[in-house]
Design an enzyme around this catalytic site. Structure first.
Site, PDB file in Angstrom:
ATOM      1  N   SER A   1       4.764   4.682  -0.624  1.00 28.34           N
ATOM      2  CA  SER A   1       3.790   5.729  -0.295  1.00 28.34           C
ATOM      3  C   SER A   1       4.418   7.082   0.037  1.00 28.34           C
ATOM      4  O   SER A   1       3.734   8.093   0.005  1.00 28.34           O
ATOM      5  CB  SER A   1       2.914   5.280   0.885  1.00 28.34           C
ATOM      6  OG  SER A   1       3.665   5.216   2.081  1.00 28.34           O
TER       7      SER A   1
ATOM      8  N   LYS B   1       4.060   8.646   7.427  1.00 26.82           N
ATOM      9  CA  LYS B   1       3.366   9.611   6.571  1.00 26.82           C
ATOM     10  C   LYS B   1       3.798  11.021   6.983  1.00 26.82           C
ATOM     11  O   LYS B   1       4.488  11.218   7.983  1.00 26.82           O
ATOM     12  CB  LYS B   1       1.847   9.496   6.711  1.00 26.82           C
ATOM     13  CG  LYS B   1       1.267   8.099   6.485  1.00 26.82           C
ATOM     14  CD  LYS B   1       1.313   7.666   5.042  1.00 26.82           C
ATOM     15  CE  LYS B   1       0.704   6.275   4.879  1.00 26.82           C
ATOM     16  NZ  LYS B   1       0.901   5.750   3.497  1.00 26.82           N
TER      17      LYS B   1
END
Length: 288
Positions: free
Chosen positions: A60, A130
């Protein structure tokens, strides 16, 4: 009467002193448990207050972070009140079952050892990594494939995975406009078409935002493998003018508000001096 020599007066003869000097040191095996105990305490303190290693289990955050990379996360600055900033790569505890149903990775031998001494989290801990896009007070929006905008300013995002668009074409991840509440952040993965981030959790209890209290710390460096070693600075696009317009305008407005009373007070003082005939002030003179 018997005279006593200096050795007798000190409470012992030369033989006792020699015995004390020849006392054998403790063996290595007797000191080993103490050394292990000290090492574990130090590791626990480092892990709790300073820095912790995390392994990257998914794609990701590619290409910034690749599967199997190990990053070092700064856990010290949050203890001094530091909050996540735009552009930082952060590790945070799962805020609302984002990882529900995801398989738990099997740690290798190195990860098991580091987890045992407390320098890496256990495989059972649910943490994510993230990039922070918006902080409290920001408006983050994207239409279809982009660009991604913060406070009306389009971001230039060279860190996005090659071939990806800033947002997805689907409704869930491609078209949104949110205002970030205070005490929370909006996060997105760099691999935009392979990241289940804030975009896809807008129906959870936090509306896709991550509470600042869930943030473990900022990832500051890729420490392993050596071929991937790099720092993780804040990209320049988050420093561009416009994003911080609201914040930068506030000090200027406060300065102007403070200057107005000062100017009025000075004008009144000059006027009073003129009307009272104060020779220290000239109505028609010029300054050299």
């Amino acid at each position: 009467m018997t005279d006593h020599g200096p050795a007798d007066e000190a409470g012992g003869g030369g033989d006792d002193s020699g015995a004390k000097q020849q006392k054998k040191p403790r063996s290595f095996w007797k000191e080993l448990p103490l050394l292990i105990g000290i090492a574990l305490v130090l590791a626990l303190l480092i892990k709790t207050f300073l820095v912790q290693a995390f392994s990257i289990p998914s794609a990701s955050m590619e290409n910034t972070l690749k599967i199997g990379d190990r990053v070092l996360v700064d856990k010290l600055t949050p203890w001094f009140g530091s909050k996540p900033e735009r552009g930082e790569v952060i590790v945070f505890h799962d805020p609302a079952e984002w990882l529900a149903g995801e398989p738990t990775a099997e740690p290798n031998a190195v990860q098991q050892v580091l987890s045992w001494v407390g320098l890496m989290p256990s495989a059972d801990e649910k943490d994510l990594i993230k990039r922070v896009i918006g902080v409290g007070g920001d408006t983050v929006e994207c239409k279809s494939t982009g660009p991604l905008m913060v406070n009306g300013k389009a971001l230039n995002e060279p860190y996005v995975y090659p071939g990806n668009t800033p947002c997805s074409a689907d409704n869930a991840g491609g078209t949104f406009k949110v205002k970030v509440p205070e005490g929370k952040v909006w996060v997105m993965g760099d691999h935009r078409q392979d990241s289940m981030d804030s975009r896809y959790h807008q129906n959870d209890k936090n509306n896709g935002f991550v509470p600042v209290d869930n943030v473990v710390g900022r990832a500051i460096v890729v420490a392993w493998p050596p071929t991937h070693w790099s720092t993780l600075p804040v990209p320049d696009t988050f420093d561009q003018s416009g994003i911080n317009a609201a914040a930068s305008a506030a000090p200027g407005a406060l300065g102007l508000a403070g200057a107005v009373p000062l100017v009025i007070w000075r004008r009144r003082k000059i006027h009073k001096a003129l009307t009272e005939g104060n020779t220290g002030v000239s109505a028609t003179g010029t300054a050299g």
